[in-house]
Design a protein around this motif. Structure first.
Motif, PDB file in Angstrom:
ATOM      1  N   GLY A 158      43.063   1.676  -9.768  1.00 10.70           N
ATOM      2  CA  GLY A 158      43.191   0.257  -9.398  1.00 10.70           C
ATOM      3  C   GLY A 158      41.865  -0.471  -9.301  1.00 10.70           C
ATOM      4  O   GLY A 158      41.808  -1.680  -9.516  1.00 10.70           O
ATOM      5  N   GLY A 159      40.795   0.239  -8.997  1.00 10.66           N
ATOM      6  CA  GLY A 159      39.503  -0.415  -8.815  1.00 10.66           C
ATOM      7  C   GLY A 159      38.625  -0.406 -10.047  1.00 10.66           C
ATOM      8  O   GLY A 159      37.500  -0.911 -10.003  1.00 10.66           O
ATOM      9  N   ILE A 160      39.100   0.114 -11.153  1.00 11.41           N
ATOM     10  CA  ILE A 160      38.249   0.236 -12.350  1.00 11.41           C
ATOM     11  C   ILE A 160      39.035   0.023 -13.654  1.00 11.41           C
ATOM     12  O   ILE A 160      38.469  -0.327 -14.685  1.00 11.41           O
ATOM     13  CB  ILE A 160      37.550   1.633 -12.354  1.00 11.41           C
ATOM     14  CG1 ILE A 160      36.412   1.713 -13.370  1.00 11.41           C
ATOM     15  CG2 ILE A 160      38.550   2.774 -12.554  1.00 11.41           C
ATOM     16  CD1 ILE A 160      35.561   2.975 -13.262  1.00 11.41           C
ATOM     17  N   THR A 227      35.479 -10.478 -10.659  1.00  5.21           N
ATOM     18  CA  THR A 227      35.600 -10.941  -9.274  1.00  5.21           C
ATOM     19  C   THR A 227      36.700 -10.171  -8.560  1.00  5.21           C
ATOM     20  O   THR A 227      37.814 -10.042  -9.056  1.00  5.21           O
ATOM     21  CB  THR A 227      35.888 -12.454  -9.224  1.00  5.21           C
ATOM     22  OG1 THR A 227      34.795 -13.140  -9.837  1.00  5.21           O
ATOM     23  CG2 THR A 227      36.008 -12.943  -7.786  1.00  5.21           C
ATOM     24  N   SER A 228      36.360  -9.636  -7.396  1.00  5.94           N
ATOM     25  CA  SER A 228      37.358  -9.019  -6.518  1.00  5.94           C
ATOM     26  C   SER A 228      37.480  -9.903  -5.300  1.00  5.94           C
ATOM     27  O   SER A 228      36.471 -10.300  -4.724  1.00  5.94           O
ATOM     28  CB  SER A 228      36.873  -7.653  -6.034  1.00  5.94           C
ATOM     29  OG  SER A 228      37.057  -6.700  -7.015  1.00  5.94           O
ATOM     30  N   GLY A 229      38.696 -10.166  -4.917  1.00  7.67           N
ATOM     31  CA  GLY A 229      38.858 -11.002  -3.742  1.00  7.67           C
ATOM     32  C   GLY A 229      40.036 -10.552  -2.926  1.00  7.67           C
ATOM     33  O   GLY A 229      40.990 -10.021  -3.481  1.00  7.67           O
ATOM     34  N   ALA A 270      31.225  -3.203 -13.634  1.00 10.16           N
ATOM     35  CA  ALA A 270      31.286  -4.382 -12.764  1.00 10.16           C
ATOM     36  C   ALA A 270      32.488  -4.307 -11.827  1.00 10.16           C
ATOM     37  O   ALA A 270      32.395  -4.606 -10.637  1.00 10.16           O
ATOM     38  CB  ALA A 270      31.350  -5.651 -13.621  1.00 10.16           C
ATOM     39  N   ASP A 271      33.631  -3.874 -12.379  1.00 14.42           N
ATOM     40  CA  ASP A 271      34.870  -3.769 -11.603  1.00 14.42           C
ATOM     41  C   ASP A 271      34.684  -2.774 -10.446  1.00 14.42           C
ATOM     42  O   ASP A 271      34.946  -3.089  -9.273  1.00 14.42           O
ATOM     43  CB  ASP A 271      35.988  -3.287 -12.552  1.00 14.42           C
ATOM     44  CG  ASP A 271      37.375  -3.389 -11.953  1.00 14.42           C
ATOM     45  OD1 ASP A 271      37.501  -3.849 -10.801  1.00 14.42           O
ATOM     46  OD2 ASP A 271      38.335  -2.990 -12.643  1.00 14.42           O
ATOM     47  N   ALA A 272      34.186  -1.597 -10.774  1.00 17.82           N
ATOM     48  CA  ALA A 272      34.003  -0.567  -9.749  1.00 17.82           C
ATOM     49  C   ALA A 272      32.970  -1.002  -8.714  1.00 17.82           C
ATOM     50  O   ALA A 272      33.139  -0.763  -7.514  1.00 17.82           O
ATOM     51  CB  ALA A 272      33.587   0.743 -10.406  1.00 17.82           C
ATOM     52  N   LEU A 273      31.912  -1.667  -9.180  1.00 15.57           N
ATOM     53  CA  LEU A 273      30.884  -2.095  -8.222  1.00 15.57           C
ATOM     54  C   LEU A 273      31.396  -3.205  -7.312  1.00 15.57           C
ATOM     55  O   LEU A 273      31.057  -3.243  -6.128  1.00 15.57           O
ATOM     56  CB  LEU A 273      29.617  -2.560  -8.958  1.00 15.57           C
ATOM     57  CG  LEU A 273      28.801  -1.449  -9.626  1.00 15.57           C
ATOM     58  CD1 LEU A 273      27.625  -2.049 -10.401  1.00 15.57           C
ATOM     59  CD2 LEU A 273      28.282  -0.436  -8.602  1.00 15.57           C
ATOM     60  N   ALA A 274      32.212  -4.104  -7.846  1.00 15.59           N
ATOM     61  CA  ALA A 274      32.763  -5.174  -7.000  1.00 15.59           C
ATOM     62  C   ALA A 274      33.606  -4.571  -5.880  1.00 15.59           C
ATOM     63  O   ALA A 274      33.512  -4.978  -4.714  1.00 15.59           O
ATOM     64  CB  ALA A 274      33.597  -6.140  -7.851  1.00 15.59           C
ATOM     65  N   THR A 275      34.404  -3.579  -6.231  1.00 19.39           N
ATOM     66  CA  THR A 275      35.210  -2.892  -5.217  1.00 19.39           C
ATOM     67  C   THR A 275      34.301  -2.216  -4.186  1.00 19.39           C
ATOM     68  O   THR A 275      34.534  -2.303  -2.976  1.00 19.39           O
ATOM     69  CB  THR A 275      36.129  -1.848  -5.906  1.00 19.39           C
ATOM     70  OG1 THR A 275      36.881  -2.509  -6.925  1.00 19.39           O
ATOM     71  CG2 THR A 275      37.070  -1.189  -4.926  1.00 19.39           C
ATOM     72  N   SER A 276      33.234  -1.581  -4.667  1.00 16.62           N
ATOM     73  CA  SER A 276      32.311  -0.888  -3.755  1.00 16.62           C
ATOM     74  C   SER A 276      31.622  -1.821  -2.776  1.00 16.62           C
ATOM     75  O   SER A 276      31.426  -1.461  -1.617  1.00 16.62           O
ATOM     76  CB  SER A 276      31.186  -0.190  -4.519  1.00 16.62           C
ATOM     77  OG  SER A 276      31.626   0.383  -5.677  1.00 16.62           O
TER      78      SER A 276
HETATM   79 MG    MG Z   1      37.249  -3.429  -8.823  1.00 16.18          MG
END
Ligand code: MG
Ligand code: ADP
Length: 317
Positions: A158-160, A227-229, A270-276
């Motif tokens: 889900g986070g990547i 963007t993760s929100g 970017a996706d994984a880092l936004a979640t992190s």
């Molecule tokens: Mg993510």
């Protein structure tokens, strides 16, 4: 005799559809609507193919097979899935476990689909956290096998996964000669080339505090913007808002941040880092991203304050 003629002007073609349980907007530059639609069809097929590989809801996916065999046996998987898991574990090491695909065992106690009726007890949270730990995933490069050593352990993308899908769709279209486009997976996007009428795509980043206001329009070339929100998926208990990003160490949802935007060469990273960054918090997160070459981020905290890495130039509107 030399015949010359003007090529019809390139145009933008776009389609919005639901894939991987999320809204996707696919935009391509093409000569005409026939080729524009063909390109978009290719991207859709590619994203559907990836969904089949990484979905933990689909019992037939290789990912589900790994999860079903937790504590039982290693599972041989496709090279592609093996590579994705390997990179996800590398990001876990990079973020000291803030990003952790084994967070997924906690899907059993935290649900963000409206089905939760009470907050999980401390005991439930503790039992669930004991099944989390990226260091425990056993990878065998020769056999392409993946083993989760304890029953109940689970991985989830889900986070990547949306970032990965955006990267793959982009790569496929580039290989077919599409000169420019954007694959946008609900705010996780990758771009390439440029629009027919300009030299950079302009990506609008909405202000999460005042949702209809764009607070930044970033010119983007050849980059991913993710963007993760927490304004979309969360649950409320006793007036406290619990976001869908979970701190793998505590078993409780991350707090303190409303949205994180990360710019990087690839959407997967970017996706994984936004979640992190959600898990690490604004201060540590910003510090960590600042150290990564080619990666930038913009954080909005729960007081509405904006923090960004030094190379970000916001054209605030
Ligand atoms: Mg993510
Ligand atoms: P979105 O773009 O939908 O806001 P994110 O990319 O921020 O989503 O990822 C959130 C999703 O990642 C969650 O819904 C969950 O599936 C998964 N997830 C939650 N916590 C973690 C974590 N600590 N590490 C890795 N994945 C996580």
């Amino acid at each position: 005799m030399l015949i010359s003629w003007a090529l019809p002007a390139q145009q933008l073609y776009q389609r919005t559809l639901k894939l991987m349980g999320s809204r996707f907007d696919i935009t391509v530059v093409a000569q005409d609507s026939v080729s524009g639609n063909e390109y978009i069809d290719l991207a859709v097929d590619e994203i559907s193919r990836i969904e089949k590989l990484i979905s933990s809801w689909d019992p037939d996916s290789e990912t589900s097979e790994i999860n079903r065999n937790a504590g039982i046996r290693p599972v041989n998987v496709d090279e592609e899935l093996y590579g994705l898991i390997d990179r996800a574990l590398a990001i876990a090491r990079l973020t000291d476990g803030a990003f952790d695909i084994t967070y997924a065992s906690m899907d059993r106690i935290w649900k963000f689909d409206g089905s939760m009726t009470r907050k999980p007890s401390e005991e439930e949270v503790a039992a669930s956290v004991s099944l989390v730990g990226y260091e425990r995933v056993v990878m065998n490069a020769e056999e392409h096998s993946v083993y989760l050593p304890e029953k109940g352990m689970k991985i989830g993308f889900g986070g990547i996964g949306k970032g990965y899908a955006a990267d793959k769709a982009k790569a496929l279209l580039m290989s077919r000669g599409v000169s420019g486009g954007i694959v946008n997976a609900s705010g996780d996007m990758n771009t390439w080339g440029n629009p027919p009428d300009g030299d950079a795509w302009k990506i609008a980043i909405t202000n999460p505090v005042r949702k209809n206001n764009i607070f930044a329009a970033l010119p983007v070339t050849e980059r991913a913007v993710v963007t993760s929100g927490d304004y979309e998926r969360f649950v409320m208990f006793d007036g406290i808002r619990y976001s869908h990003i979970i701190n793998p160490k505590t078993g409780y949802p991350a707090t303190g941040i409303i949205s994180v935007t990360v710019l990087a060469p690839r959407a997967e990273l970017a996706d994984a880092l936004a979640t992190s960054v959600f898990v690490m918090g604004a201060e540590v997160g910003l510090d960590r991203i600042e150290q990564l070459p080619g990666v930038e981020c913009i954080i909005v905290d729960d007081r509405g304050e904006v923090h960004s890495t030094t190379n970000i130039k916001l054209e605030t509107q």
